[in-house]
Write an enzyme that holds these catalytic residues in place. Structure first.
Site, PDB file in Angstrom:
ATOM      1  N   CYS A  63      -5.345  -4.799 -13.933  1.00  0.00           N
ATOM      2  CA  CYS A  63      -4.553  -3.708 -13.382  1.00  0.00           C
ATOM      3  C   CYS A  63      -3.305  -3.525 -14.245  1.00  0.00           C
ATOM      4  O   CYS A  63      -2.578  -4.486 -14.499  1.00  0.00           O
ATOM      5  CB  CYS A  63      -4.167  -4.034 -11.937  1.00  0.00           C
ATOM      6  SG  CYS A  63      -3.023  -2.844 -11.207  1.00  0.00           S
ATOM      7  N   CYS A  66       0.015  -4.481 -11.794  1.00  0.00           N
ATOM      8  CA  CYS A  66       0.328  -5.862 -11.386  1.00  0.00           C
ATOM      9  C   CYS A  66      -0.399  -6.936 -12.186  1.00  0.00           C
ATOM     10  O   CYS A  66      -0.162  -8.120 -11.971  1.00  0.00           O
ATOM     11  CB  CYS A  66       0.057  -6.055  -9.896  1.00  0.00           C
ATOM     12  SG  CYS A  66      -1.693  -6.195  -9.468  1.00  0.00           S
ATOM     13  N   CYS A 112      -6.546  -1.338  -6.702  1.00  0.00           N
ATOM     14  CA  CYS A 112      -6.268  -2.750  -6.948  1.00  0.00           C
ATOM     15  C   CYS A 112      -5.968  -3.376  -5.588  1.00  0.00           C
ATOM     16  O   CYS A 112      -5.131  -2.873  -4.838  1.00  0.00           O
ATOM     17  CB  CYS A 112      -5.072  -2.899  -7.884  1.00  0.00           C
ATOM     18  SG  CYS A 112      -4.508  -4.607  -8.066  1.00  0.00           S
ATOM     19  N   CYS A 115      -1.949  -4.666  -5.469  1.00  0.00           N
ATOM     20  CA  CYS A 115      -0.816  -3.734  -5.451  1.00  0.00           C
ATOM     21  C   CYS A 115      -1.159  -2.368  -4.880  1.00  0.00           C
ATOM     22  O   CYS A 115      -0.266  -1.554  -4.660  1.00  0.00           O
ATOM     23  CB  CYS A 115      -0.218  -3.602  -6.842  1.00  0.00           C
ATOM     24  SG  CYS A 115      -1.264  -2.728  -8.023  1.00  0.00           S
ATOM     25  N   CYS A 135     -15.980   3.948 -12.129  1.00  0.00           N
ATOM     26  CA  CYS A 135     -15.475   4.905 -13.109  1.00  0.00           C
ATOM     27  C   CYS A 135     -13.950   4.808 -13.060  1.00  0.00           C
ATOM     28  O   CYS A 135     -13.318   5.255 -12.099  1.00  0.00           O
ATOM     29  CB  CYS A 135     -15.979   6.289 -12.724  1.00  0.00           C
ATOM     30  SG  CYS A 135     -15.669   7.555 -13.942  1.00  0.00           S
TER      31      CYS A 135
END
Length: 165
Positions: A63, A66, A112, A115, A135
């Protein structure tokens, strides 16, 4: 993919405790305008322009906000859609699925799990063994090559995990 309550630590050993308001503000301050538009405001980058679309090296896709590992290079495939595509997450607990009815369509948005940042969408038209296609926007991710330490902006001790874990 999980829509259930998030455990404090994932099965792969990463902290899933969300950042507090101050931590989130610090993480967001490090984003470019394009990254902020996608990660924080659920935008989408244009197809075939993302910096990770043609990335083929061994490593982990984390991510961008984070740094939680979201996908492994070995699950990436060429979907022809113009965005990086994966058939499975790094750890099922790292990706949250949310029903998305924007633009008059029914889709499953991927976030995510730590976060809550927007990553992209998952579709049921991927390759075996999962038949899923995650995707994902390139700007939502950062690539960490095998052997390099993971970024740990929340200082949760996650950088002790090697990308080959």
């Amino acid at each position: 993919m999980t829509g259930m309550s998030t455990p404090e630590v994932s099965p792969s050993g990463f902290s899933l405790s969300p950042p507090d308001a101050e931590e989130r503000k610090a993480l967001a301050a490090d984003l470019s305008d394009a990254e902020a538009e996608v990660l924080l405001h659920h935008g989408t980058e244009a197809p075939f322009c993302g910096g990770l679309l043609d990335q083929k090296d061994s490593g982990v896709y984390c991510c961008r906000l984070c740094a939680l590992p979201l996908f492994r290079h070995k699950t990436k495939f060429e979907s022809g859609t113009g965005w990086p595509s994966f058939w499975a997450p790094f750890d099922e607990a790292h990706v949250t699925a949310v029903r998305d009815t924007s633009y008059g369509m029914l889709r499953i948005e991927t976030l995510c799990a730590r976060c809550g940042s927007h990553q992209g969408h998952v579709f049921p038209d991927g390759p075996p063994p999962t038949r899923l296609r995650y995707c994902i926007n390139s700007v939502s991710l950062e690539f960490v090559p095998d052997g390099a330490p993971l970024r740990d902006p929340l200082q949760r001790g996650d950088n002790k995990h090697l990308t080959t874990a």
